[in-house]
Design an enzyme around this catalytic site. Structure first.
Site, short mmCIF file in Angstrom:
data_model
loop_
_atom_site.label_atom_id
_atom_site.label_comp_id
_atom_site.label_asym_id
_atom_site.label_seq_id
_atom_site.Cartn_x
_atom_site.Cartn_y
_atom_site.Cartn_z
N GLU A 21 0.81 -1.22 0.00
CA GLU A 21 0.00 0.00 0.00
C GLU A 21 0.85 1.28 0.00
O GLU A 21 0.77 2.11 0.92
CB GLU A 21 -0.96 -0.03 1.19
N GLU A 59 -6.33 -9.89 -2.23
CA GLU A 59 -6.97 -9.81 -0.91
C GLU A 59 -8.49 -9.64 -1.04
O GLU A 59 -9.10 -8.92 -0.24
CB GLU A 59 -6.42 -8.64 -0.10
#
Length: 571
Positions: free
Chosen positions: A377, A493
């Protein structure tokens, strides 16, 4: 070097925990233990080698504290995360039962023995504490903390202090409706909320840093025994074996192998893996790849500057190997999930800290992890970071210390530490066109120009709101963009808000369809197995208020989303 006898003031204490008729007695004395032929040995002949901070030897199990704590997503807080012997023995108990533990500690060192009615579970960055108790022995003091399963903090705290020497005797008795702790002239009383009503007892042990400058830190668990009293029973049960039955023909992993040899993965929590039989069987039966949900995040694997805790990651890696699953390591570098000591490190030290961390963790799992999320991220959630020529990078401790080059350095260090692993950058919001996708393409272009050894990009695909919706055409276009850069893609995810169920099923199926259609899409991974342990569980709730984002419900039953995935894989 031989230590002077006065430098190690050893104190041998036996802690006795007895549950009688719903009441608990805890006592500490000078090495004496009940002479009961019914007592079973929980230490000798059982596995204590996988308890974090523990070293098994001829004199017992040496316990050194790791100081593990869990910070929130914003980096604040610090919930205690003491070790539990997940791979070791536990007890099956009924009725009145007595547990005795021998503790050998130096002066100034605290010794903590924890008894849990079930294993604590980490839901993302929150530890859910089940009913249980912790007994702490220090110089001249015995303290008791009791959790009732209704909050993070103990429901009861009591301690007894005295001027007596460290070799004194402490007695805690639960009888006649009272839990009584006695040390010298001090007396405390509490009521038991039913800490072992589950019929199971899991063990943990911890230590605080030594307060003696000359004595070594840590203590030794020299014995651990249990016995039923007055019609009760206590039986030692070793942790189950890691290998599970072979998957059936209708499982996701078998269908995906037949369709395109596509690994179908799942994020796995280490804590319930060996405590929840259904959870363990479901993982091995349905999935061919395992992502380490929390165990390899920095705050879990590297709790102190000089301490690493590989127990959770080792459990997951060993389980994967025993069941023919590949391992995707998550994550080496992240702006979140960092221990407090990393956050507080001076900017000038952070590069070396990051490189040492990558070298130690990726090096430890070299050859056992097929893929790594090297940088997790990196893109910002603040719109201002994309404006006026901004690169869109998230500003955090690594970026502030090294700028964009922290990404270059992280990938280079990971390649050196684990040359055979595929290296990924992982982020959310990449499933849609817009500033995040444009910023990612710009970043990837710069990384490729600088020769950074990146192999692919993970699309998290968290579908939590209407704006997160995935469309197959856009996702396939983005996969194609990466293919033109010579990069792989993976759905890394995915979890989907489950109202309505049909919409949830459609989104899971859409992402899988897009992945199957893209030659450079290397795997499809759901962010969890069952809502029982899903990361969207609301933090701090007792009992846990679980989400409904995964393909199996809280009772491990398949949802419409699971059926939709099997239909896609069958073609």
């Amino acid at each position: 070097m031989r230590m002077h006898p006065r430098a190690w003031l050893a104190v041998a204490v036996v802690v006795v925990v007895a549950v009688v008729g719903g009441w608990v007695a805890v006592s500490a004395g000078d090495g004496a233990s009940p002479d009961d032929d019914r007592a079973v040995d929980v230490l000798t002949g059982h596995d204590w080698t996988h308890l974090a901070g523990a070293t098994a030897g001829p004199g017992g199990v040496r316990i050194v504290g790791l100081g593990g704590r869990i910070v929130r997503q914003d980096g604040s807080g610090g919930q205690p995360n003491p070790p539990v012997n997940l791979r070791g023995p536990r007890l099956a108990v009924s009725g009145p039962v007595e547990i005795t533990a021998g503790i050998d500690r130096p002066a100034g060192q605290s010794a903590v023995l924890a008894l849990h009615g079930d294993v604590p579970v980490v839901y993302d960055e929150w530890r859910h504490n089940p009913p249980g108790l912790a007994v702490t022995v220090t110089d001249g003091e015995l303290s008791l903390a009791v959790w009732d399963g209704r909050g993070n903090e103990p429901a009861i705290r009591r301690r007894a202090t005295t001027a007596a020497s460290a070799a004194g005797t402490v007695t805690v008795t639960r009888a006649g409706g009272q839990l009584t702790v006695r040390l010298g002239d001090t007396s405390l009383s509490v009521t038991d909320p039913g800490v072992f009503s589950s019929g199971r007892v899991f063990f943990g042990a911890d230590a605080a840093p030594s307060t003696s400058p000359s004595g070594p830190a840590g203590w030794t668990l020299t014995s651990l025994r249990a016995a039923g009293l007055d019609g009760g029973s206590a039986t030692v049960v070793d942790a189950p074996t890691l290998g599970q039955p072979a998957p059936g023909p209708g499982s996701l992993r078998v269908l995906a192998e037949a369709r395109r040899k596509l690994p179908v993965g799942v994020a796995v929590a280490a804590e319930p893996l060996l405590a929840d039989d259904g959870y363990r069987r479901l993982i091995a039966a349905q999935f061919s790849m395992l992502t380490t949900e929390n165990a390899m995040k920095p705050q879990f694997v590297h709790p102190q500057p000089d301490r690493y805790d590989f127990t959770g990651g080792d459990l997951l890696a060993d389980f994967a190997a025993a069941n023919g699953m590949a391992v995707h390591g998550h994550t080496l570098v992240f702006g979140e999930a960092n221990p407090r000591w990393m956050q507080d490190a001076p900017a000038g030290r952070r590069e070396q800290i990051m490189l040492d961390h990558i070298s130690a963790v990726a090096g430890h799992y070299r050859g056992r992890v097929a893929e790594w999320d090297v940088v997790n991220e990196p893109l910002s959630t603040d719109s201002e970071d994309y404006e006026d020529g901004g690169t869109g990078l998230r500003r955090h401790l690594w970026q502030r210390a090294m700028g964009e080059t922290y990404i270059d350095k992280a990938f280079a260090a990971a390649r050196t530490a684990d040359p055979g692993a595929k290296l990924y950058l992982n982020d959310f919001g990449l499933e849609a066109d817009g500033e995040r996708w444009d910023a990612l393409l710009g970043l990837l272009g710069r990384l490729r120009e600088r020769g950074v050894p990146i192999d692919g990009v993970g699309f998290e695909a968290h579908i939590h709101e209407a704006g997160d919706r995935v469309t197959a055409a856009v996702l396939q276009d983005h996969f194609a963009d990466l293919a033109r850069l010579g990069l792989s893609a993976r759905v890394s995810e995915i979890d989907v808000y489950g109202d309505p169920a049909a919409g949830q099923a459609e989104q899971y199926a859409t992402a899988l369809t897009a992945c199957l259609a893209a030659p450079n899409c290397t795997s499809y991974t759901t962010w969890g197995v069952t809502d029982r342990y899903g990361s969207t569980t609301e933090s701090g709730t007792y009992p846990p208020q679980v989400g409904d984002d995964l393909i199996f419900d809280r009772n491990l039953a398949p949802k419409a989303a699971f059926t939709a995935l099997t239909r896609v894989l069958r073609g």
